[in-house]
Design a protein around this motif. Sequence first.
Motif, PDB file in Angstrom:
ATOM      1  N   ALA A  28       0.838  -1.195   0.000  1.00 54.86           N
ATOM      2  CA  ALA A  28       0.000   0.000   0.000  1.00 54.86           C
ATOM      3  C   ALA A  28       0.873   1.244   0.000  1.00 54.86           C
ATOM      4  O   ALA A  28       1.907   1.302   0.665  1.00 54.86           O
ATOM      5  N   TYR A  29       0.433   2.256  -0.785  1.00 53.95           N
ATOM      6  CA  TYR A  29       1.121   3.538  -0.936  1.00 53.95           C
ATOM      7  C   TYR A  29       2.454   3.399  -1.673  1.00 53.95           C
ATOM      8  O   TYR A  29       3.213   4.351  -1.743  1.00 53.95           O
ATOM      9  N   GLN A  30       2.747   2.220  -2.211  1.00 55.57           N
ATOM     10  CA  GLN A  30       3.942   2.028  -3.003  1.00 55.57           C
ATOM     11  C   GLN A  30       3.603   1.888  -4.487  1.00 55.57           C
ATOM     12  O   GLN A  30       4.320   2.397  -5.335  1.00 55.57           O
ATOM     13  N   SER A  31       2.528   1.193  -4.773  1.00 50.54           N
ATOM     14  CA  SER A  31       2.148   0.957  -6.169  1.00 50.54           C
ATOM     15  C   SER A  31       0.896   1.719  -6.574  1.00 50.54           C
ATOM     16  O   SER A  31       0.430   1.578  -7.696  1.00 50.54           O
ATOM     17  N   ASP A  32       0.310   2.507  -5.661  1.00 48.20           N
ATOM     18  CA  ASP A  32      -0.890   3.264  -5.999  1.00 48.20           C
ATOM     19  C   ASP A  32      -0.601   4.761  -5.934  1.00 48.20           C
ATOM     20  O   ASP A  32       0.445   5.193  -5.467  1.00 48.20           O
ATOM     21  N   TYR A  33      -1.546   5.543  -6.417  1.00 48.75           N
ATOM     22  CA  TYR A  33      -1.425   6.997  -6.398  1.00 48.75           C
ATOM     23  C   TYR A  33      -2.822   7.574  -6.243  1.00 48.75           C
ATOM     24  O   TYR A  33      -3.818   6.965  -6.617  1.00 48.75           O
ATOM     25  N   HIS A  34      -2.874   8.763  -5.667  1.00 50.11           N
ATOM     26  CA  HIS A  34      -4.163   9.361  -5.322  1.00 50.11           C
ATOM     27  C   HIS A  34      -4.060  10.875  -5.418  1.00 50.11           C
ATOM     28  O   HIS A  34      -3.188  11.482  -4.793  1.00 50.11           O
ATOM     29  N   HIS A  35      -4.917  11.464  -6.234  1.00 47.92           N
ATOM     30  CA  HIS A  35      -5.053  12.920  -6.280  1.00 47.92           C
ATOM     31  C   HIS A  35      -6.277  13.284  -5.439  1.00 47.92           C
ATOM     32  O   HIS A  35      -7.420  13.171  -5.899  1.00 47.92           O
ATOM     33  N   ALA A  36      -6.027  13.678  -4.197  1.00 45.15           N
ATOM     34  CA  ALA A  36      -7.111  14.090  -3.298  1.00 45.15           C
ATOM     35  C   ALA A  36      -7.427  15.551  -3.580  1.00 45.15           C
ATOM     36  O   ALA A  36      -6.748  16.455  -3.094  1.00 45.15           O
ATOM     37  N   LEU A  37      -8.458  15.794  -4.361  1.00 45.07           N
ATOM     38  CA  LEU A  37      -8.779  17.135  -4.836  1.00 45.07           C
ATOM     39  C   LEU A  37      -9.912  17.753  -4.032  1.00 45.07           C
ATOM     40  O   LEU A  37     -10.661  17.067  -3.332  1.00 45.07           O
ATOM     41  N   LEU A  38     -10.024  19.059  -4.171  1.00 38.70           N
ATOM     42  CA  LEU A  38     -11.133  19.807  -3.576  1.00 38.70           C
ATOM     43  C   LEU A  38     -12.058  20.379  -4.631  1.00 38.70           C
ATOM     44  O   LEU A  38     -13.260  20.483  -4.421  1.00 38.70           O
ATOM     45  N   GLY A  39     -11.508  20.751  -5.760  1.00 36.17           N
ATOM     46  CA  GLY A  39     -12.247  21.490  -6.767  1.00 36.17           C
ATOM     47  C   GLY A  39     -11.737  22.917  -6.830  1.00 36.17           C
ATOM     48  O   GLY A  39     -10.884  23.349  -6.028  1.00 36.17           O
ATOM     49  N   ALA A  40     -12.239  23.675  -7.762  1.00 40.97           N
ATOM     50  CA  ALA A  40     -11.799  25.063  -7.930  1.00 40.97           C
ATOM     51  C   ALA A  40     -12.135  25.870  -6.679  1.00 40.97           C
ATOM     52  O   ALA A  40     -13.292  25.937  -6.265  1.00 40.97           O
ATOM     53  N   PRO A  41     -11.143  26.513  -6.050  1.00 44.14           N
ATOM     54  CA  PRO A  41     -11.410  27.269  -4.811  1.00 44.14           C
ATOM     55  C   PRO A  41     -12.179  28.548  -5.097  1.00 44.14           C
ATOM     56  O   PRO A  41     -11.955  29.227  -6.099  1.00 44.14           O
ATOM     57  N   LEU A  42     -13.096  28.878  -4.208  1.00 44.38           N
ATOM     58  CA  LEU A  42     -13.838  30.134  -4.293  1.00 44.38           C
ATOM     59  C   LEU A  42     -12.986  31.256  -3.718  1.00 44.38           C
ATOM     60  O   LEU A  42     -12.380  31.114  -2.646  1.00 44.38           O
ATOM     61  N   SER A  43     -12.951  32.374  -4.418  1.00 41.85           N
ATOM     62  CA  SER A  43     -12.060  33.464  -4.018  1.00 41.85           C
ATOM     63  C   SER A  43     -12.454  34.053  -2.672  1.00 41.85           C
ATOM     64  O   SER A  43     -11.593  34.425  -1.867  1.00 41.85           O
ATOM     65  N   HIS A  44     -13.753  34.159  -2.386  1.00 42.66           N
ATOM     66  CA  HIS A  44     -14.196  34.767  -1.133  1.00 42.66           C
ATOM     67  C   HIS A  44     -14.177  33.791   0.035  1.00 42.66           C
ATOM     68  O   HIS A  44     -14.470  34.184   1.169  1.00 42.66           O
ATOM     69  N   ALA A  45     -13.847  32.514  -0.230  1.00 44.44           N
ATOM     70  CA  ALA A  45     -13.859  31.491   0.819  1.00 44.44           C
ATOM     71  C   ALA A  45     -12.525  30.759   0.871  1.00 44.44           C
ATOM     72  O   ALA A  45     -12.464  29.559   1.122  1.00 44.44           O
TER      73      ALA A  45
END
Length: 983
Positions: A28-45
Amino acid sequence: MHFNIAIWIPVLLLHFLPSVNAVYIDEAYQSDYHHALLGAPLSHATFFHRPTAASRGSLLYSLSRKRILGAINPKDGSVVWRQKLAPQLNNMTSNGLLTAYEGLDVIVSAIDGTIQAWDAADGRLAWEWRFKGKVKALEIFGRDGVAAGVYMLAEDESGKGTLWKISRDTGEILWQFEDGSSSGDSPFRISVSVENVYYISLHSAPLQGHKIRSIALNPLNGESKGQTTLSSVKESLSEDLIYMHGAQSASPLVLWTDSSFTTLKVNLIGTKQIMTGHIKNTDGDAVRSINIHTIVEGDGRVHILCHCQASNAHWAEIWNLESKSGTLSKAYDLPQVQGLGSFSTGRHDNNYFFIRNTETEISLLSSDTGKLLSQWPISSSLPGRIAAKDIHHTVSEVVARGQSSFAVRSARASSPGDWELVRNGELVWYRPESLTGIVAAAWADLGRHEELAQELALEGHAGAIAAYLHRFRRHVRDMKRLLSWIRELPDRSLSISDSRSYPGQRDSVRDSFGFRKLIIVATKSGRLAALDTGIYGAVVWNIQAVDLSGGRSWDVIGIEPKDGFALVRATGGEYLKVEILTGKIMQHQPGGLISSLKTSITTLDKLGQELQFAIHDDGSLGDIRGHLRPESIIVTQNDERVVRGWSVDAGSHSKMAWEFAPMSGERIVDVVIRPRHDPVASIGKALGDRNVLYKYLNRNIMLLSTVTDASRTARFYLLDAASGAIIYSTRHSGVDLSKPITCTISENWFVYSLFSVSTLSAQENGSPESKGYELIASEILESPIPNDRGPLGAATNTSGILPGSADNEETIDGLYVVSQSYQIPGAITSMSTTSTLQGITPRSLLCVVPSIDALVAIPRAMFDPRRPVGRDPTPAEAEEGLFRHLGILEFEPKWVINHVRDILGIASIITSPSLLESTSLLFAFGEVDLFGTRVAPIGGFDILGRGFSKLQLVGTVVALAVGTGLLGPMVSYKEPLILLKRK
């Protein structure tokens, strides 16, 4: 004492070899990969904030357009924690709000009618409050005192506004204020200070412009202290041109500009005075947008930065407002710079700063005088950096270095949504947030071997001189790669295996095991990107492929990589041809050129060449300019969800061969076919007593799922695509149609999942009655009798005869279908199967389970429909691997292939075979996250594990060789003496 050196030499040599660690290391964590995304950030937040008062460092908090709240570590860009604020992760229809207060350990978010308080350090929910309506404004104020609390302004369905004060610690309502005016004002913003809470509303009249009304409230009990109305706002403004600043200070402001961006007007909330400033346009080009940034100092002075952005240049004007005297004066200008840019504010102790981000540099400026304090160039060669033309907004933090120098880190967000942090001009990290909302993905092989074969074929068809010159140029290119190959040789020799690309390797070389491939993805926002599985899913390129306007989404039908290019097909006949390695668009055909055109597909003609033709909205075929293979059948589905099969004759004329139309009140929800790569290693199943059950193998089978809303029933049809005949069908009643219904098919078996709400579920296939989520597995055999192929006759690798004609509406006689039902703990929203090169390795069922945010790989033996029911298996069945059916299929932790990674918004799974028969490659994508790994259903039987060391093997061989060399002469010397003694 006699010392025998022959005994001790091997012991001494083995002492210097690496020790053997008898521990199995999890991959685990040697042969896999993960893009933990949030999405486009809001400028006022989006802002920097210390999670606790004692924290030495800040975290970067943001609320994204995908309704995800997260905290990012500014050091490396990793996700500290994140929370999805709504079950649906689609783009928000209303502005989400996020607020914090310096020194507090909570942050508060609001979306639609839900307000939530979160622990800033670990993201745990402190309290939650729901109501009917929409949040318009949100503020948190004070650590103690009468004004301390959370203030929320909401608008109900009738348009009236209500202001609540909520306890910061418990979420208890302390007081509320309802706007009782009948003037039709709409709630707009709130502003909180130690003495007053201001309720701001807007009133728009057709001939009178806008009226801005503010009501001062007592922060202790919410009682009104009076109101002020600004009735001289004659401009026709939208809410986007009205700004609120200084909400958590003693000098709250409301600012607005006219539609031509030539005048700035400022009002101190609670007063009727309107101060005016004239904005100069030094560029000559029309100002496209204006952004306002303010800094409120402790003595009441306010610095107002007006950022003017034209098409090809930007500049800023800074105004000073004396809140005590109520005067607005021009302080200084920041010079015009070509290109786009952004501004942000920063503070360290009692020092206040403006930070300017341009295409080439980052500048730190004093807010009082505009003096340049520090400046850092930005390298244009930074990999993955956001271009200045794409910068949408930035937030910055200033850190002191000694007594006179400072360091600045700026989090810059692009218009597509990508995020990067630049510290003193150096790129620290980059987050590909624009890759949220993926709608299609495909695997692309890195074909160095295929390229060599093509070049050799080209040389074989060329003349002698041309072939020699071509070969000479090819050898020169190979020599250029020699130096890099030599540099990688030590890593290659000492590595455990060649399963991972080496650091810095970004060429088109495929690794020895076929683990390195490119994944081409398309997003609903019109972007195309490529990910390299050999470099932990790194983004190779990311482009805006099509320009979308009016909130449209890119409806991609499929991606077909071939011969170094990716063919992307979308609705309306849109077509793109993109170079796989670079992302360069080679050809683009816009959609909508032909009104009735839905898409186009590619197939092979009788000579094996690609042939492209159109599919219309009604499912009919366009003109075919070529000759397909004899008896070709093409299956289409129109907008009315009717499935049709089209036959093409020798003259390339198409006619409808069959049609599948659902019954009255029934609608098709899904159509699934066998995967393109679905090899069958054996035509039969070997039983424990050495007999054989023969599989029903048909490359043309397809699985259709339909539902009837009135009767809450679901039907599943197995069709032969060549004839349109129904091979098998089953019906389930009492199905909750609001829950997901998913299915998949592979080889000679198919699986589907649904939610049954009836305890008297009438199922034609005899599955056990149950209530809850069910997984039904079925296997199709040619005959229930071992060693018998039934009426289909004998064939080498497929079932012998065609299943019948399209006129026959009955199920095919003679086939044997065995099914079993399992109760599962949660909903499955997507299914797929592992894929290996030869199909010898048993397949695993891959499932997306959103309730636990997991990807589950269920072994084939666990849902084998031939498991004995109500009894223990016989010795022959046990030898075959069957065990007792218990009716419940729990998702064991060892089946969760994402381990403890939290994956959000996964909607689909695609797989691809590697060059190892034991291993299948997997990629999961959807609205938010991206995840990839390798899956070995029965273990990696054809690859050495990570516990194997090449260095230790070489050392052992060398030690044995040295020992043998040293002991050889001694044995040769003593052997004659031993022979003499025996005589």
